[in-house]
Design an enzyme around this catalytic site. Structure first.
Site, short mmCIF file in Angstrom:
data_model
loop_
_atom_site.label_atom_id
_atom_site.label_comp_id
_atom_site.label_asym_id
_atom_site.label_seq_id
_atom_site.Cartn_x
_atom_site.Cartn_y
_atom_site.Cartn_z
N TYR A 20 -5.78 4.65 10.43
CA TYR A 20 -6.03 5.60 9.35
C TYR A 20 -7.20 6.53 9.66
CZ TYR A 20 -3.02 2.50 6.59
OH TYR A 20 -1.98 1.73 6.12
N LYS A 73 -1.03 -7.83 16.44
CA LYS A 73 0.26 -7.62 17.12
C LYS A 73 -0.04 -7.64 18.61
CE LYS A 73 4.68 -6.58 16.91
NZ LYS A 73 5.66 -7.61 16.52
N ASP A 104 -1.08 -5.96 -0.28
CA ASP A 104 -0.17 -5.64 -1.38
C ASP A 104 0.91 -6.71 -1.52
OD1 ASP A 104 -1.45 -3.38 -2.18
OD2 ASP A 104 0.34 -2.10 -2.14
N ASP A 108 -3.62 -3.37 4.76
CA ASP A 108 -3.13 -2.54 3.66
C ASP A 108 -1.80 -3.10 3.16
OD1 ASP A 108 -2.73 -0.48 1.92
OD2 ASP A 108 -2.35 1.06 3.43
N ASP A 124 4.16 -9.64 11.97
CA ASP A 124 5.52 -9.78 11.41
C ASP A 124 5.74 -11.20 10.91
OD1 ASP A 124 5.18 -10.25 14.12
OD2 ASP A 124 7.16 -9.57 14.72
#
Ligand code: NAD
Length: 363
Positions: free
Chosen positions: A146, A195, A255, A251, A227
């Site tokens: 980001y 990852k 959620d 992020d 994942d």
């Protein structure tokens, strides 16, 4: 103890829910002998209306000079509010990004806790949710994809967009230290999510987190691919204590974790830096659809105040008292509209604050 707290009531339901958190803090202060001094500052829509900017230099200065910031939430209806006709740099959210950046808040913590009294709101199967779960997602907030360089160009008539994901070891180390410190105050387990089978930034992440772990022999570290983590959160959320991860993975996973609790009005959050300073706010937004009706759930903000006591002021006993009181009023059946179910006692925002404050007095 004397604590100087900058208070941002914000927009929408912000003022109503922050009032209740302050009510609870005052009771805690009285019971345990602390002085909480509040300096109210404006941010977001309220600041635009008063000063034409979403965050004034004066407000920022007051926040910087305080020991911690307690916030409701900011913003309005993004379709109908005139705040969203302004250029992006003058909209409410620009003030929030600015204050987070100026205060150097690089670590975001969002707990996801399933109260057994609210288990019906959990969208997972009962066989999964019946054990309950209690985890925090620790997300790096100021680096990664980001904040990397980005560009959109046209190459040989084909549009092409590039985002870059960069972390240096210092950025990883400081959030890892925060994550391990917090695990020490909890169930002493860190799951570091990356990852590393594909990304160089993740391989560095994994290496640095493993180095930090050597200083925390009492905390168990496991590594998990992102994942797999997304899957494990809905398959067996009880396995997690502290999930430590980079900005974009955090992020998305935070959620997901909050959704599985089923109650947005219950979820607190904190954004921290290296020292004890932090900004504490509910995970939800300013809910303009229910503002001013005395029906908003103040518990997320009250629990954010508890996080402030624990992480900024090291007042663990006082934070426990707030959390126990919330647990108790839920056991006694008190519910705001958003968590109401048959046979329970419906109360408004103020009444919920009152019963929690009273419960703390009587603990
Ligand atoms: P929201 O979280 O404000 O509301 C989503 C839904 O949840 C609404 O139906 C709302 O009524 C309900 N809800 C939220 N909090 C509640 C509570 N405490 N009690 C009962 N019900 C509650 O999300 P949104 O509608 O997408 O956003 C509204 C505004 O909030 C936007 O301007 C958005 O940008 C802003 N926002 C601010 C923050 C922040 O200040 N950190 C975070 C998220 C969204």
């Amino acid at each position: 103890m004397n604590c100087n707290i900058a208070v941002i009531k914000g927009d929408g339901i912000g003022p109503e829910i922050v009032e209740e958190a302050m009510k609870v803090l005052d009771v805690v202060g009285k019971k345990y002998g602390h002085q909480f001094c509040y300096s109210q500052i404006l941010l977001g829509g309220a600041s635009i209306d008063a000063y034409g900017v979403p965050l004034s230099d004066e407000a920022l200065q007051i926040a910087k000079e305080s020991d911690a910031v307690l916030m409701g939430s900011i913003g309005g209806n993004t379709t109908t509010s005139p705040w969203y006709q302004l250029p992006p740099a003058l909209r409410p959210e620009a003030g929030l990004l600015k204050i987070r950046k100026e205060l150097g808040l690089f670590a975001n913590i969002r707990p996801a806790y399933l109260y057994k009294e609210l288990a019906k709101a959990c969208p997972l199967k009962e066989e999964i949710s019946k054990e309950g779960f209690d985890m925090v997602i620790m997300r790096e907030l100021t680096g990664g994809l980001y904040f990397g360089e980005r560009k959109t160009e046209e190459v040989d008539g084909v549009r092409k967009a590039t985002d870059t994901l960069t972390y240096d070891e210092n950025e990883i180390r400081r959030i890892a230290i925060r994550g391990f410190d917090i695990a020490r105050k909890r169930k002493k387990k860190v799951t570091s999510v990356d990852k590393a089978n594909v990304l160089d930034s993740s391989r560095l992440w994994r290496a640095v987190v493993s180095e930090v772990a050597k200083e925390y022999q009492d905390v168990t570290l496991e590594h998990m691919l992102v994942d797999n983590c997304a899957m494990q959160l809905v398959r067996d959320p009880a396995q997690f204590d502290v999930i430590l991860t980079e900005n974009m993975f955090g992020d998305i996973l935070s959620d997901e974790a909050s959704m599985v609790t089923g109650s947005i009005g219950m979820l607190s959050s904190a954004s921290l830096r290296e020292d004890k300073f932090g900004l504490y706010e509910p995970s939800h937004g300013s809910a303009p659809d229910i503002a001013g009706k005395n029906i908003a759930n103040p518990i997320a903000t009250i629990l954010s105040a508890a996080m402030m006591l624990r992480y900024s002021f090291d007042l663990d006993q006082e934070a426990d008292a707030i959390e126990q009181a919330v647990q108790k009023v839920l056991e006694e059946g008190y519910r705001t509209t958003d968590i109401m179910s048959e046979g329970q006692r419906l109360v408004g925002t103020k009444e919920m604050g009152d019963v929690i404050a009273q419960t703390i007095e009587n603990l």
